[in-house]
Design an enzyme around this catalytic site. Structure first.
Site, PDB file in Angstrom:
ATOM      1  N   LYS A  22       0.825  -1.211   0.000  1.00 49.31           N
ATOM      2  CA  LYS A  22       0.000   0.000   0.000  1.00 49.31           C
ATOM      3  C   LYS A  22       0.863   1.267   0.000  1.00 49.31           C
ATOM      4  CE  LYS A  22      -1.682   1.491   4.090  1.00 49.31           C
ATOM      5  NZ  LYS A  22      -1.394   2.883   4.493  1.00 49.31           N
ATOM      6  N   ASN A  23       1.830   1.316   0.907  1.00 47.79           N
ATOM      7  CA  ASN A  23       2.590   2.558   1.060  1.00 47.79           C
ATOM      8  C   ASN A  23       3.621   2.780  -0.041  1.00 47.79           C
ATOM      9  OD1 ASN A  23       1.039   3.134   3.229  1.00 47.79           O
ATOM     10  ND2 ASN A  23       2.584   2.645   4.782  1.00 47.79           N
ATOM     11  N   CYS A 115      -4.794  12.497  13.827  1.00 49.90           N
ATOM     12  CA  CYS A 115      -5.568  11.273  13.623  1.00 49.90           C
ATOM     13  C   CYS A 115      -5.372  10.375  14.827  1.00 49.90           C
ATOM     14  CB  CYS A 115      -5.184  10.578  12.326  1.00 49.90           C
ATOM     15  SG  CYS A 115      -3.630   9.725  12.394  1.00 49.90           S
ATOM     16  N   ARG A 120       0.625  14.397  13.809  1.00 51.18           N
ATOM     17  CA  ARG A 120       1.094  14.239  12.433  1.00 51.18           C
ATOM     18  C   ARG A 120       1.094  15.528  11.603  1.00 51.18           C
ATOM     19  NH1 ARG A 120      -1.246   8.696  10.077  1.00 51.18           N
ATOM     20  NH2 ARG A 120       0.594   8.871   8.787  1.00 51.18           N
ATOM     21  N   ASP A 303       4.611   0.485  12.192  1.00 52.23           N
ATOM     22  CA  ASP A 303       3.439  -0.199  11.618  1.00 52.23           C
ATOM     23  C   ASP A 303       3.351  -1.664  12.049  1.00 52.23           C
ATOM     24  OD1 ASP A 303       2.729   2.128  10.397  1.00 52.23           O
ATOM     25  OD2 ASP A 303       3.432   1.578   8.402  1.00 52.23           O
ATOM     26  N   ARG A 395      -8.584  -0.671   4.620  1.00 42.13           N
ATOM     27  CA  ARG A 395      -7.749   0.377   4.020  1.00 42.13           C
ATOM     28  C   ARG A 395      -6.386  -0.176   3.624  1.00 42.13           C
ATOM     29  NH1 ARG A 395      -6.734   5.251   7.503  1.00 42.13           N
ATOM     30  NH2 ARG A 395      -5.435   5.529   5.678  1.00 42.13           N
TER      31      ARG A 395
HETATM   32  N1  EPU Z   1       6.447  14.524  11.222  1.00 35.91           N
HETATM   33  C1  EPU Z   1       6.577  15.857  11.554  1.00 35.91           C
HETATM   34  N2  EPU Z   1       6.534  16.790  10.540  1.00 35.91           N
HETATM   35  C2  EPU Z   1       6.348  16.434   9.242  1.00 35.91           C
HETATM   36  C3  EPU Z   1       6.205  15.079   8.916  1.00 35.91           C
HETATM   37  C4  EPU Z   1       6.265  14.137   9.936  1.00 35.91           C
HETATM   38  O1  EPU Z   1       6.749  16.222  12.721  1.00 35.91           O
HETATM   39  O2  EPU Z   1       6.304  17.328   8.385  1.00 35.91           O
HETATM   40  C5  EPU Z   1       6.505  13.506  12.289  1.00 35.91           C
HETATM   41  C6  EPU Z   1       5.205  12.703  12.421  1.00 35.91           C
HETATM   42  O3  EPU Z   1       4.247  13.361  13.208  1.00 35.91           O
HETATM   43  C7  EPU Z   1       5.714  11.419  13.036  1.00 35.91           C
HETATM   44  C8  EPU Z   1       7.098  11.248  12.377  1.00 35.91           C
HETATM   45  O4  EPU Z   1       7.460  12.532  11.909  1.00 35.91           O
HETATM   46  O5  EPU Z   1       5.856  11.582  14.415  1.00 35.91           O
HETATM   47  C9  EPU Z   1       7.156  10.268  11.229  1.00 35.91           C
HETATM   48  O6  EPU Z   1       6.098  10.525  10.345  1.00 35.91           O
HETATM   49  P1  EPU Z   1       6.189  10.264   8.763  1.00 35.91           P
HETATM   50  O7  EPU Z   1       6.020  11.557   8.054  1.00 35.91           O
HETATM   51  O8  EPU Z   1       7.365   9.435   8.437  1.00 35.91           O
HETATM   52  O9  EPU Z   1       4.866   9.387   8.530  1.00 35.91           O
HETATM   53  P2  EPU Z   1       3.959   9.449   7.251  1.00 35.91           P
HETATM   54  O10 EPU Z   1       4.800   9.714   6.065  1.00 35.91           O
HETATM   55  O11 EPU Z   1       2.784  10.328   7.495  1.00 35.91           O
HETATM   56  C10 EPU Z   1       4.200   6.926   6.607  1.00 35.91           C
HETATM   57  C11 EPU Z   1       3.272   5.767   6.397  1.00 35.91           C
HETATM   58  C12 EPU Z   1       2.686   5.349   7.733  1.00 35.91           C
HETATM   59  C13 EPU Z   1       3.845   4.949   8.652  1.00 35.91           C
HETATM   60  C14 EPU Z   1       4.838   6.098   8.772  1.00 35.91           C
HETATM   61  C15 EPU Z   1       6.071   5.753   9.579  1.00 35.91           C
HETATM   62  C16 EPU Z   1       2.485   6.165   4.138  1.00 35.91           C
HETATM   63  C17 EPU Z   1       1.359   6.533   3.244  1.00 35.91           C
HETATM   64  N3  EPU Z   1       2.226   6.180   5.457  1.00 35.91           N
HETATM   65  O12 EPU Z   1       3.417   7.961   7.185  1.00 35.91           O
HETATM   66  O13 EPU Z   1       1.853   4.214   7.492  1.00 35.91           O
HETATM   67  O14 EPU Z   1       3.353   4.612   9.926  1.00 35.91           O
HETATM   68  O15 EPU Z   1       5.261   6.530   7.465  1.00 35.91           O
HETATM   69  O16 EPU Z   1       6.729   4.677   9.027  1.00 35.91           O
HETATM   70  O17 EPU Z   1       3.558   5.831   3.685  1.00 35.91           O
HETATM   71  C18 EPU Z   1       0.139   2.698   7.941  1.00 35.91           C
HETATM   72  O18 EPU Z   1       0.376   2.153   6.838  1.00 35.91           O
HETATM   73  O19 EPU Z   1      -0.623   2.171   8.798  1.00 35.91           O
HETATM   74  C19 EPU Z   1       0.745   3.983   8.252  1.00 35.91           C
HETATM   75  C20 EPU Z   1       0.278   4.786   9.202  1.00 35.91           C
END
Ligand code: EPU
Length: 416
Positions: A22-23, A115, A120, A303, A395
């Site tokens: 998915k990701n 969420c 996030r 995850d 999802r």
């Molecule tokens: N963060 C910030 N600022 C930002 C971006 C992130 O503070 O601008 C923080 C977040 O709040 C969090 C940390 O950095 O504490 C890591 O977040 P990240 O941005 O890496 O997460 P994401 O890109 O929103 C993806 C996956 C998630 C997975 C995370 C961590 C996708 C679509 N989603 O989310 O997947 O948990 O990376 O590996 O790739 C899931 O599949 O169930 C899922 C939640």
């Protein structure tokens, strides 16, 4: 709304095939916005999130045709907005921001709110786009970004962010000049996006490492690409085998993406061994307790935290599970407690004291991975477990109950 009804206690045996990740698909579909032409993707899972992003892209004039292969036709972009009603159901919708600014020169994307797993923010995405020359303003809950043509820059992330890295890789692919991303996320899905973009004609080096260099090009073209298997789905089935003293063969499982998970599961007593192009996993008689700390890749994935916690809930001894990636990802704990688990939350740590058995109970799913953990708990528990709000599971897991049924599990989907 559907729920899962599970009669626990069956040892899982047989073969299961893992679906596409998915990701990995979500950013690659967003990346098609950058490249006019026909795209053909293989191994795209049938998931609610994929339907959601297809709908979103559809509003921009991108035609997605689900199936095997999954086809995408991209012409002139007709829209540049990701509305709140879509973003609130799937935060990954924010992945259209970078490509839209790069190709259409502007984007209007609803700011995702907090969420179930944390606040996030997307400040790193926005700071990065500003560094590339975009003008950003927040107006009535939306990010409005514009730029005639982005220009390459050196960007150092304050925090490792998966979708942040992906958004900026996509934006920089069409920028003028060279962009260097430092402290970039190293997840395999980021590497896969880099590969797909390069096949579209981008010039990206180092995707999947902390330093990614992107030399901007004038245009990209259609691509044919096969999506990698979902590492979290593989890990989830491994835990299922571990919990039920099962013996299962997982096909399309890339052990190379699961280093930290396999290490911890082996410490817990699971036997995990490659067998031909698949991986055999056998659960132990008694599960051993191990401490786990979630970290960005190559660390233990957040995850997989909820699923691993179910294993520890039934282990001999006490383990500490530390969640360092998201601040609020323990929603499954109160539900597991209702099944008899002995888990105490202390700040970012869950202290899990293993109990000999869990008891089936009616449960409520709160987010995707929490739902998976509750299904796993139901498979291991005595008696009947009902997991409601199963749309979270749909999802991210393709036909999970069908795959589990094939392994002998007594699980069925019931319309509530
Ligand atoms: N963060 C910030 N600022 C930002 C971006 C992130 O503070 O601008 C923080 C977040 O709040 C969090 C940390 O950095 O504490 C890591 O977040 P990240 O941005 O890496 O997460 P994401 O890109 O929103 C993806 C996956 C998630 C997975 C995370 C961590 C996708 C679509 N989603 O989310 O997947 O948990 O990376 O590996 O790739 C899931 O599949 O169930 C899922 C939640």
């Amino acid at each position: 709304m559907d729920k899962m009804v599970i009669h626990g206690g069956v040892s899982l045996t047989g073969t299961v095939e893992v679906s596409g990740a998915k990701n990995a698909v979500l950013p690659i579909l967003a990346a098609t916005l950058l490249a006019e032409g026909e795209h053909t993707f293989h191994n795209v899972p049938r998931l609610v999130d994929i339907r959601t992003i297809s709908r979103l892209l559809g509003r921009m004039g991108v035609e997605c045709q689900a199936g095997e292969p999954f086809r995408v036709r991209v012409g002139t972009l007709k829209g540049h907005e990701a509305a709140y009603e879509l973003v609130k159901t799937m935060r990954a919708a924010v992945l259209v921001l970078g490509p839209l600014v790069a190709r259409a020169g502007r984007a209007r994307v609803s700011l995702p709110g907090g969420c179930a797993i944390g606040s996030r923010p997307i400040d790193q995405h926005l700071k990065g786009l500003e560094r590339l020359g975009a003008t950003i303003r927040i107006h009535r809950g939306y990010v409005e970004a514009s730029s005639p043509r982005l220009r390459g820059a050196r960007i150092s992330f304050d925090i490792s962010t998966v979708t942040g890295t992906e958004n900026l890789m996509m934006a920089a692919a069409l920028a003028r000049g060279t962009t260097v991303l430092e402290n970039a996320a190293c997840e395999p899905e980021v590497e896969e996006l880099g590969e797909a973009l390069n096949k579209m004609g981008a010039r990206i080096l180092g995707a999947g490492t902390p330093v990614v260099t992107i030399e901007g090009v004038e245009g990209l073209h259609g691509v044919e690409h096969t999506i990698m298997p979902d590492r979290i789905e593989s890990g989830t089935f491994m835990v299922a085998a571990g919990l039920t003293r099962g013996d299962i063969l997982i096909r399309r499982c890339r052990l190379a993406h699961l280093g930290a998970v396999v290490t911890k599961l082996r410490e817990a007593g699971l036997e995990i061994a490659p067998e031909g192009d698949a991986v055999r996993v056998r659960g132990p008689e008694r599960i051993r307790s191990v401490d786990i700390k979630t970290l960005p890749y190559p660390g233990f994935p957040t995850d997989m935290q909820a699923q691993a916690m179910v294993l520890m809930a039934l282990a001999d001894g006490t383990s500490v599970i530390s969640e360092t990636v998201f601040e609020n990802r323990f929603m499954h704990v109160s539900e597991l407690r209702r099944m008899g688990a002995d888990i105490r939350i202390e700040g970012p740590n869950a202290v899990v004291k293993g109990v000999p058995r869990l008891e089936g109970a009616p449960l409520m799913a709160s987010d995707l991975r929490a739902s998976a953990s509750l299904v796993l708990a139901g498979l291991a528990a005595e008696g009947t477990t009902e997991v409601s709000r199963i749309y979270h599971l749909d999802r991210g897991y393709e036909g999970m109950e069908k795959k589990l049924q094939k392994l002998g599990a007594q699980i069925e989907r019931v319309r509530e």
